[in-house]
Design a protein around this motif. Structure first.
Motif, PDB file in Angstrom:
ATOM      1  N   MET A 188       0.825  -1.416  -0.045  1.00  0.00           N
ATOM      2  CA  MET A 188       0.017  -0.208  -0.015  1.00  0.00           C
ATOM      3  C   MET A 188       1.007   1.203   0.138  1.00  0.00           C
ATOM      4  N   SER A 189       0.439   1.996  -1.032  1.00  0.00           N
ATOM      5  CA  SER A 189       1.455   3.418  -1.073  1.00  0.00           C
ATOM      6  C   SER A 189       1.185   4.353   0.116  1.00  0.00           C
ATOM      7  N   ALA A 190       2.210   5.172   0.508  1.00  0.00           N
ATOM      8  CA  ALA A 190       1.983   6.211   1.411  1.00  0.00           C
ATOM      9  C   ALA A 190       1.203   7.366   1.025  1.00  0.00           C
ATOM     10  N   PRO A 191       0.318   7.962   1.579  1.00  0.00           N
ATOM     11  CA  PRO A 191      -0.251   9.066   1.464  1.00  0.00           C
ATOM     12  C   PRO A 191       0.391  10.365   0.824  1.00  0.00           C
ATOM     13  N   PRO A 192       0.137  11.129  -0.077  1.00  0.00           N
ATOM     14  CA  PRO A 192       0.993  12.244  -0.788  1.00  0.00           C
ATOM     15  C   PRO A 192       1.239  13.129   0.520  1.00  0.00           C
ATOM     16  N   ALA A 193       2.559  13.768   0.553  1.00  0.00           N
ATOM     17  CA  ALA A 193       3.315  14.466   1.557  1.00  0.00           C
ATOM     18  C   ALA A 193       2.224  15.894   1.664  1.00  0.00           C
ATOM     19  N   SER A 194       1.148  16.155   1.070  1.00  0.00           N
ATOM     20  CA  SER A 194       0.701  17.233   1.231  1.00  0.00           C
ATOM     21  C   SER A 194      -0.586  17.098   2.170  1.00  0.00           C
ATOM     22  N   ALA A 195      -1.197  15.497   1.727  1.00  0.00           N
ATOM     23  CA  ALA A 195      -2.203  14.970   2.659  1.00  0.00           C
ATOM     24  C   ALA A 195      -1.679  15.008   4.080  1.00  0.00           C
ATOM     25  N   ALA A 196      -0.535  14.353   4.181  1.00  0.00           N
ATOM     26  CA  ALA A 196       0.125  13.942   5.355  1.00  0.00           C
ATOM     27  C   ALA A 196       0.105  15.244   6.327  1.00  0.00           C
ATOM     28  N   SER A 197       0.628  16.200   5.443  1.00  0.00           N
ATOM     29  CA  SER A 197       0.688  17.576   6.197  1.00  0.00           C
ATOM     30  C   SER A 197      -0.567  18.493   6.724  1.00  0.00           C
ATOM     31  N   ASP A 198      -1.686  18.147   5.817  1.00  0.00           N
ATOM     32  CA  ASP A 198      -2.977  18.758   6.115  1.00  0.00           C
ATOM     33  C   ASP A 198      -3.495  17.810   7.273  1.00  0.00           C
ATOM     34  N   ALA A 199      -3.106  16.755   7.358  1.00  0.00           N
ATOM     35  CA  ALA A 199      -3.838  15.878   8.563  1.00  0.00           C
ATOM     36  C   ALA A 199      -2.972  16.305   9.576  1.00  0.00           C
ATOM     37  N   ALA A 200      -1.840  16.459   9.621  1.00  0.00           N
ATOM     38  CA  ALA A 200      -1.094  16.965  10.877  1.00  0.00           C
ATOM     39  C   ALA A 200      -1.461  18.420  11.440  1.00  0.00           C
ATOM     40  N   GLU A 201      -2.102  19.164  10.547  1.00  0.00           N
ATOM     41  CA  GLU A 201      -2.255  20.508  10.837  1.00  0.00           C
ATOM     42  C   GLU A 201      -3.888  20.448  11.493  1.00  0.00           C
ATOM     43  N   GLN A 202      -4.517  19.512  10.988  1.00  0.00           N
ATOM     44  CA  GLN A 202      -5.698  19.446  11.665  1.00  0.00           C
ATOM     45  C   GLN A 202      -6.103  19.284  13.121  1.00  0.00           C
ATOM     46  N   LEU A 203      -6.759  20.074  13.924  1.00  0.00           N
ATOM     47  CA  LEU A 203      -6.762  20.073  15.302  1.00  0.00           C
ATOM     48  C   LEU A 203      -8.349  19.869  15.873  1.00  0.00           C
ATOM     49  N   PRO A 204      -8.287  19.370  17.233  1.00  0.00           N
ATOM     50  CA  PRO A 204      -9.556  18.959  17.637  1.00  0.00           C
ATOM     51  C   PRO A 204     -10.459  19.974  17.508  1.00  0.00           C
ATOM     52  N   ARG A 205     -11.954  19.825  17.586  1.00  0.00           N
ATOM     53  CA  ARG A 205     -12.747  20.799  17.638  1.00  0.00           C
ATOM     54  C   ARG A 205     -12.897  21.645  18.824  1.00  0.00           C
ATOM     55  N   ILE A 206     -12.852  22.788  19.003  1.00  0.00           N
ATOM     56  CA  ILE A 206     -13.070  23.469  20.286  1.00  0.00           C
ATOM     57  C   ILE A 206     -14.158  24.011  20.541  1.00  0.00           C
ATOM     58  N   ARG A 207     -14.868  24.122  21.285  1.00  0.00           N
ATOM     59  CA  ARG A 207     -16.412  25.049  21.583  1.00  0.00           C
ATOM     60  C   ARG A 207     -16.038  26.230  21.120  1.00  0.00           C
ATOM     61  N   SER A 208     -17.092  26.788  20.370  1.00  0.00           N
ATOM     62  CA  SER A 208     -16.993  27.992  19.708  1.00  0.00           C
ATOM     63  C   SER A 208     -17.409  29.068  20.851  1.00  0.00           C
ATOM     64  N   ALA A 209     -18.054  28.700  22.012  1.00  0.00           N
ATOM     65  CA  ALA A 209     -18.259  29.646  23.000  1.00  0.00           C
ATOM     66  C   ALA A 209     -16.975  30.325  23.752  1.00  0.00           C
ATOM     67  N   LEU A 210     -15.920  29.374  23.606  1.00  0.00           N
ATOM     68  CA  LEU A 210     -14.484  29.644  24.084  1.00  0.00           C
ATOM     69  C   LEU A 210     -13.871  30.982  23.284  1.00  0.00           C
ATOM     70  N   ASP A 211     -14.356  31.213  21.967  1.00  0.00           N
ATOM     71  CA  ASP A 211     -13.869  32.472  21.036  1.00  0.00           C
ATOM     72  C   ASP A 211     -14.388  33.755  21.631  1.00  0.00           C
ATOM     73  N   ARG A 212     -15.410  33.540  22.459  1.00  0.00           N
ATOM     74  CA  ARG A 212     -15.822  34.890  23.111  1.00  0.00           C
ATOM     75  C   ARG A 212     -15.283  35.236  24.533  1.00  0.00           C
ATOM     76  N   LEU A 213     -14.855  34.335  24.986  1.00  0.00           N
ATOM     77  CA  LEU A 213     -14.253  34.415  26.436  1.00  0.00           C
ATOM     78  C   LEU A 213     -12.694  35.121  26.684  1.00  0.00           C
ATOM     79  N   VAL A 214     -12.670  35.875  27.588  1.00  0.00           N
ATOM     80  CA  VAL A 214     -11.416  36.421  28.166  1.00  0.00           C
ATOM     81  C   VAL A 214     -11.048  35.749  29.450  1.00  0.00           C
ATOM     82  N   SER A 215     -10.005  34.985  29.541  1.00  0.00           N
ATOM     83  CA  SER A 215      -9.449  34.272  30.755  1.00  0.00           C
ATOM     84  C   SER A 215      -9.388  35.142  31.657  1.00  0.00           C
TER      85      SER A 215
END
Length: 372
Positions: free
Chosen positions: A1-28
């Protein structure tokens, strides 16, 4: 089985877990900064703490409890609730304990708030209210202060069928103003019975205004009223994080379900019990703080500053655009205070030496103190 293209691996590495949108409006929440003068002096007047070390009975209780920290604490806080019940003459099934008054506030919101609901409070008031409200999924509704105090008529007008909880900070943090018994009773009579009203009395021990009520005396006949107290301020246990609420047994049972297990540690429980049993010594310290509050208020007035009276262990200077500059000026002398950009500064009342350091700084601020 061939390895995924380098660009696809890079995109996967940059994907982050989904964070609650409510936190976008918070000031710690930001703790007061620690500052130091060129000579190495530091005067912490930003956090409304007691300036006094724990009394011997509390130190002894902490020492004894520390020997058992290999065991889990009493999750039900049984002995502490019994002590609170005896001290304040309220039934044990009306008391819930939490990790500071902030922790109890979070428990209250977890019990009644939900997406689509609203939480109402005055603004500016305690900084944790908007943070905890958004984290609960509810929508904050902020009603501007009037003459640095709660505008209860405007707050009553802001109540809707979506209002789930109302915070009333009395005395108000950071302005130090209090609501009279008659005014708060009139307001409570206008609140729907299914809407929870939380009277936050973190600074009640410092109140010397005969018109200000003890929230516990407002509860009879009002199942929707909860009174919030803390051991952080007058009792001097800020570092141990312990507070409690008094409310209707049904509400308190809901709070206990929302309690994070073991979040009130055994050392904190033992210290709070010792503090309640040593209240005479602690209240003497409170009276010293109140006298210092009046001394600092008088000295600021003599310097030309205009400020309203405070019923808490801090003073509020409404400085507008000068707030940050004033805080930086104080910081340069080792005095840490709490600025609110564009509004004012809150100055905690510390020891006489700490207060004198602040007064020396305020006396040398280069701009004429012309704000109300």
């Amino acid at each position: 089985m061939s390895a995924p293209p380098a660009s696809a691996a890079s995109d996967a590495a940059e994907q982050l877990p989904r964070i609650r949108s409510a936190l976008d409006r918070l000031v710690s929440y930001k703790q007061g900064e620690s500052v130091r003068s060129p000579e190495g002096h530091t005067f912490p007047l930003s956090a409304n703490e007691s300036p006094y070390e724990p009394i011997p009975a509390v130190v002894q209780a902490i020492h004894e409890a520390a020997l058992g920290i290999n065991r889990y604490p009493d999750n039900s806080c049984t002995d502490l609730i019994s002590e609170i019940s005896a001290r304040f003459a309220v039934p044990e099934d009306t008391i819930a304990v939490g990790c500071g008054s902030v922790g109890v506030s979070q428990m209250l919101l977890e019990a009644v708030a939900e997406p689509g609901g609203e939480v109402l409070y005055a603004w500016r008031s305690f900084e944790a209210y908007p943070i905890l409200t958004r984290l609960s999924g509810a929508t904050p509704v902020e009603v501007p202060l009037k003459d640095e105090a709660h505008d209860l008529d405007a707050m009553a007008a802001a109540i809707t069928d979506r209002t789930r909880l109302i915070f009333i900070c009395n005395p108000n943090n950071p302005t130090g103003t209090v609501i009279s018994r008659s005014d708060i009773e009139t307001f409570l009579d206008r609140v729907p019975a299914d809407c929870l009203v939380v009277i936050d009395e973190a600074y009640i021990e410092y109140v010397h205004d005969d018109e200000a009520p003890d929230g516990l005396t407002l509860r009879p006949g009002r199942p929707n009223v909860v009174v919030l107290r803390t051991f952080s301020k007058a009792y001097g246990l800020a570092g141990l994080r312990i507070g409690f609420a008094v409310g209707h047994p049904t509400v308190v049972e809901a709070l206990r379900k929302a309690f994070l297990p073991f979040s009130v540690n055994g050392v904190a429980q033992a210290a709070a019990i010792a503090a309640l049993r040593s209240e005479e010594a602690l209240i003497a310290r409170v009276e010293t703080t109140v006298k210092e509050r009046e001394r600092v208020h008088h000295a600021l007035t003599e310097q030309g500053w205009r400020l309203s009276s405070s019923s808490a262990n801090f003073l509020w200077l409404q400085l507008g655009d000068q707030a940050l500059a004033f805080a930086r000026h104080c910081a340069a002398t080792g005095v840490a205070i709490r600025p609110f950009a564009g509004e004012g500064v809150r100055v905690s009342i510390g020891s006489p030496a700490e207060n004198d350091a602040f007064l020396a700084a305020s006396a040398t601020f280069p701009t004429t103190p012309s704000h109300p």
